[in-house]
Scaffold this active site. Structure first.
Site, mmCIF file in Angstrom:
data_model
loop_
_atom_site.group_PDB
_atom_site.id
_atom_site.type_symbol
_atom_site.label_atom_id
_atom_site.label_comp_id
_atom_site.label_asym_id
_atom_site.label_seq_id
_atom_site.Cartn_x
_atom_site.Cartn_y
_atom_site.Cartn_z
ATOM 1 N N ASP A 1 -37.560 -14.901 3.629
ATOM 2 C CA ASP A 1 -37.743 -16.310 3.968
ATOM 3 C C ASP A 1 -37.002 -16.600 5.269
ATOM 4 O O ASP A 1 -35.974 -15.984 5.551
ATOM 5 C CB ASP A 1 -37.194 -17.216 2.857
ATOM 6 C CG ASP A 1 -37.997 -17.131 1.575
ATOM 7 O OD1 ASP A 1 -39.232 -16.962 1.661
ATOM 8 O OD2 ASP A 1 -37.402 -17.254 0.495
ATOM 9 N N ASP B 1 -45.410 -19.059 1.503
ATOM 10 C CA ASP B 1 -45.074 -20.220 0.681
ATOM 11 C C ASP B 1 -45.839 -21.460 1.134
ATOM 12 O O ASP B 1 -46.246 -22.288 0.310
ATOM 13 C CB ASP B 1 -43.575 -20.504 0.733
ATOM 14 C CG ASP B 1 -42.733 -19.371 0.185
ATOM 15 O OD1 ASP B 1 -43.239 -18.590 -0.644
ATOM 16 O OD2 ASP B 1 -41.554 -19.265 0.584
#
Length: 168
Positions: A122, A138
């Protein structure tokens, strides 16, 4: 919708899936190579790019459950793909198929990370609010799910999902 149009839509969705996967994997590669120890501040205290590895799911739940999440994600992606082809082959279902494609593209992007690295990369951080760091995959899953919910609430009716003889 005639079969030819459905097949054309499938090719478009495959192309979209590939674009999202490539964007996701390239941004994750960039984050792993450029961001370790060097966050990029775009707007001080508002938005930045910083490397975080997540061994769990959204919002940090199920940390360390990579194998279970991988299996669950694969089963989910197969189920969503099945739903894609189960839907009536009508023009009205095009938006639903598009949202399913977005969700699968994002899901597969994170499955690749879990299988390859045992964790998800991330890097997108909204620092202004206490929001989890996330990635392009995401975004695909979240946007697809939000649009799908809006379609179910405002656009589709129960009878739109009934199996029809012309669908076979």
């Amino acid at each position: 919708m005639e079969r030819k149009t459905f097949i054309r839509d499938c090719f478009f969705h495959i192309a979209l899936l590939i674009v999202v996967l490539v964007a996701d994997q390239l941004t994750k590669w960039w984050a792993r190579t450029e961001l370790p120890g060097n966050p990029v501040v775009v707007w001080k205290d508002v938005f930045s790019f910083r490397l975080i590895y997540n061994t769990g799911a959204s919002f940090g739940i199920f940390q360390g459950k990579t194998l279970a999440l991988t299996i669950f994600s694969i089963v989910g992606m197969v189920a969503i793909a099945g739903f894609y082809f189960w839907l009536p082959k009508e023009k009205k279902m095009r938006p639903m198929r598009l949202t399913l494609t977005m969700i699968v593209a994002g899901g597969v992007g994170n499955i690749i990370d879990r299988i390859w690295m045992g964790k998800v990369t991330d890097m997108i951080s909204f620092d202004l609010i206490d929001f989890p760091v996330f990635n392009v995959a995401d975004i695909g899953v979240t946007c697809g799910a939000i649009i799908m919910c809006a379609l179910w609430i405002f656009y589709y009716k129960d009878e739109d999902f009934k199996w029809k003889k012309s669908n076979s």
